[in-house]
Enzyme design. Sequence first.
Site, PDB file in Angstrom:
ATOM      1  N   ARG A 142      -8.629  15.140 -14.658  1.00  0.00           N
ATOM      2  CA  ARG A 142      -8.340  15.511 -13.215  1.00  0.00           C
ATOM      3  C   ARG A 142      -8.756  13.836 -12.322  1.00  0.00           C
ATOM      4  NH1 ARG A 142     -10.106  20.332 -14.940  1.00  0.00           N
ATOM      5  NH2 ARG A 142      -8.374  21.854 -15.583  1.00  0.00           N
ATOM      6  N   LYS A 145      -0.200   3.697  -5.787  1.00  0.00           N
ATOM      7  CA  LYS A 145       1.396   3.980  -6.501  1.00  0.00           C
ATOM      8  C   LYS A 145       0.763   3.245  -8.201  1.00  0.00           C
ATOM      9  CE  LYS A 145       4.920   4.672  -3.403  1.00  0.00           C
ATOM     10  NZ  LYS A 145       6.298   3.911  -3.501  1.00  0.00           N
ATOM     11  N   GLU A 148       7.809 -10.827  -4.027  1.00  0.00           N
ATOM     12  CA  GLU A 148       7.209  -9.455  -3.004  1.00  0.00           C
ATOM     13  C   GLU A 148       7.212 -10.396  -2.374  1.00  0.00           C
ATOM     14  OE1 GLU A 148       7.424  -6.319  -3.731  1.00  0.00           O
ATOM     15  OE2 GLU A 148       8.098  -6.089  -5.504  1.00  0.00           O
ATOM     16  N   LYS A 190       0.846  -4.572   3.251  1.00  0.00           N
ATOM     17  CA  LYS A 190       1.482  -3.466   2.829  1.00  0.00           C
ATOM     18  C   LYS A 190      -0.185  -2.089   3.144  1.00  0.00           C
ATOM     19  CE  LYS A 190       2.191  -1.797  -1.797  1.00  0.00           C
ATOM     20  NZ  LYS A 190       2.556  -1.886  -2.910  1.00  0.00           N
ATOM     21  N   GLU A 250       4.139   8.658   1.497  1.00  0.00           N
ATOM     22  CA  GLU A 250       5.463   8.172   1.161  1.00  0.00           C
ATOM     23  C   GLU A 250       6.030   9.299   2.262  1.00  0.00           C
ATOM     24  OE1 GLU A 250       8.993   6.435  -1.275  1.00  0.00           O
ATOM     25  OE2 GLU A 250       7.119   5.420  -1.408  1.00  0.00           O
ATOM     26  N   ARG A 258       6.559   4.152   4.421  1.00  0.00           N
ATOM     27  CA  ARG A 258       6.325   3.269   3.119  1.00  0.00           C
ATOM     28  C   ARG A 258       7.231   3.273   2.265  1.00  0.00           C
ATOM     29  NH1 ARG A 258       1.319   3.939  -1.158  1.00  0.00           N
ATOM     30  NH2 ARG A 258       1.450   2.636  -1.823  1.00  0.00           N
ATOM     31  N   ASN A 260      10.105  -0.364  -0.055  1.00  0.00           N
ATOM     32  CA  ASN A 260      11.530  -0.463  -1.265  1.00  0.00           C
ATOM     33  C   ASN A 260      12.560  -0.839  -1.691  1.00  0.00           C
ATOM     34  OD1 ASN A 260       9.578   1.904  -3.265  1.00  0.00           O
ATOM     35  ND2 ASN A 260      10.695   3.225  -1.808  1.00  0.00           N
ATOM     36  N   HIS A 267      14.134  -2.066  -4.021  1.00  0.00           N
ATOM     37  CA  HIS A 267      13.655  -1.823  -5.418  1.00  0.00           C
ATOM     38  C   HIS A 267      14.942  -0.555  -6.239  1.00  0.00           C
ATOM     39  CE1 HIS A 267      10.070  -3.528  -4.058  1.00  0.00           C
ATOM     40  NE2 HIS A 267       9.526  -3.214  -4.963  1.00  0.00           N
ATOM     41  N   HIS A 287      15.933  -1.753  -9.438  1.00  0.00           N
ATOM     42  CA  HIS A 287      15.788  -1.106 -11.083  1.00  0.00           C
ATOM     43  C   HIS A 287      17.163  -0.540 -11.347  1.00  0.00           C
ATOM     44  CE1 HIS A 287      12.069   0.750  -8.541  1.00  0.00           C
ATOM     45  NE2 HIS A 287      11.583  -0.427  -9.549  1.00  0.00           N
ATOM     46  N   HIS A 303      10.911  -7.743 -12.826  1.00  0.00           N
ATOM     47  CA  HIS A 303      10.534  -6.833 -12.111  1.00  0.00           C
ATOM     48  C   HIS A 303      11.007  -7.497 -10.608  1.00  0.00           C
ATOM     49  CE1 HIS A 303      10.091  -3.303  -9.268  1.00  0.00           C
ATOM     50  NE2 HIS A 303       9.402  -4.249  -8.820  1.00  0.00           N
TER      51      HIS A 303
END
Length: 369
Positions: A121, A143, A185, A227, A237, A242, A246, A249, A253, A267
């Site tokens: 956990r 993330k 990036e 960032k 987000e 935030r 993206n 992205h 993606h 990527h």
Amino acid sequence: MAIIPVELAGRSYEVRVASGLLADIAGQCALLLRKKRVPIVTDSNVAEHWRATVEKSLIAAGHEPRVLVLDPGEGTKSWHVLERVMDWLLAEEVERGDHILALGGGVIGDLTGFAAAILKRGCGFIQLPTSLLAQVDSSVGGKTAINTGAGKNLVGAFHQPALVLADLDTLDTLPAREMRAGYAEVIKYGILGDREFFDWCMREGPEVVTGGISAQEFAVTQSVKAKARIVAEDERETSGARALLNLGHTFGHALEAQTGFSDRLLHGEGVALGMVLAARYSARKGYITEADAALVTAAIASAGLPTEIASLGLNCDGQTLAGHMLHDKKMDAGTLPFVLLRAIGEAFLDKQVSLEDVAAFLGEQLQAH
């Protein structure tokens, strides 16, 4: 050394940017490594260059490094490999108060971070990003995720690292293509929220890619600062701030999915092409001028990054690409918000975009040039 705090309620941490950090890993992490045994997850490419350096420092400090070496590449972010990592960590008797070292690029950081998030956990981990892309983006902000057949990063958790050590020396061992992919990036932060930094990238970007240490240090530090500010404002987000990270992205993606999340399109290359598409679509919608869209394209092309879908040789239509977007994790009540531009340095979240119009736009881009 640049030290950038990521200020979060109750669990702030530092991002340190300098040369020589991995050679001093035991000293840098002294307050976090409470046991003799230190678990490290890496991949074979990174291990070839940096495993011995990290092990030497840890052994000299009385630690016993335990290393799991995985295959490189996006395919490692999978259910199968996650299970392998979890079984290994349990066999190594990792406890909740321990810290796992994630030594590698974005794939290793994402995978190891997610494993840390769900092991018993939640246990600690330290990001040791070895690629430019990971140093300026994926290692910061918490993330973590794996990919599935339905799409990229659809299974994951927000789980912040205890520390990030961005060793600039690792950039010397990156292939040129990986450096270019990481640079996407970097320039993203200028395009989405800092015109002055965008202009700096236009002047100095080639130095970042080709190995100028001062340019690299400035680029990494400024990117992490940008960032960190956004993550502190909107960690999970939820407010929309935030989501601006993206930029590129959603388009990217979809292209990655169409190329099977393979080395056909890294990527960072997908993000670069996605930012070009976001700029062109913003111009199509009348938000920015065609001249600004062309300037974004030129800035990305100058780093040797792809700017045309046609260059990928895809055997599909715009509707197919738009269909990949239906699996985007940002889908909300059947609609997909897009990060678009009002100006270079001013991104915003448009929640009124028609996927049918996006499909038509992508179809046009597939036929262009």
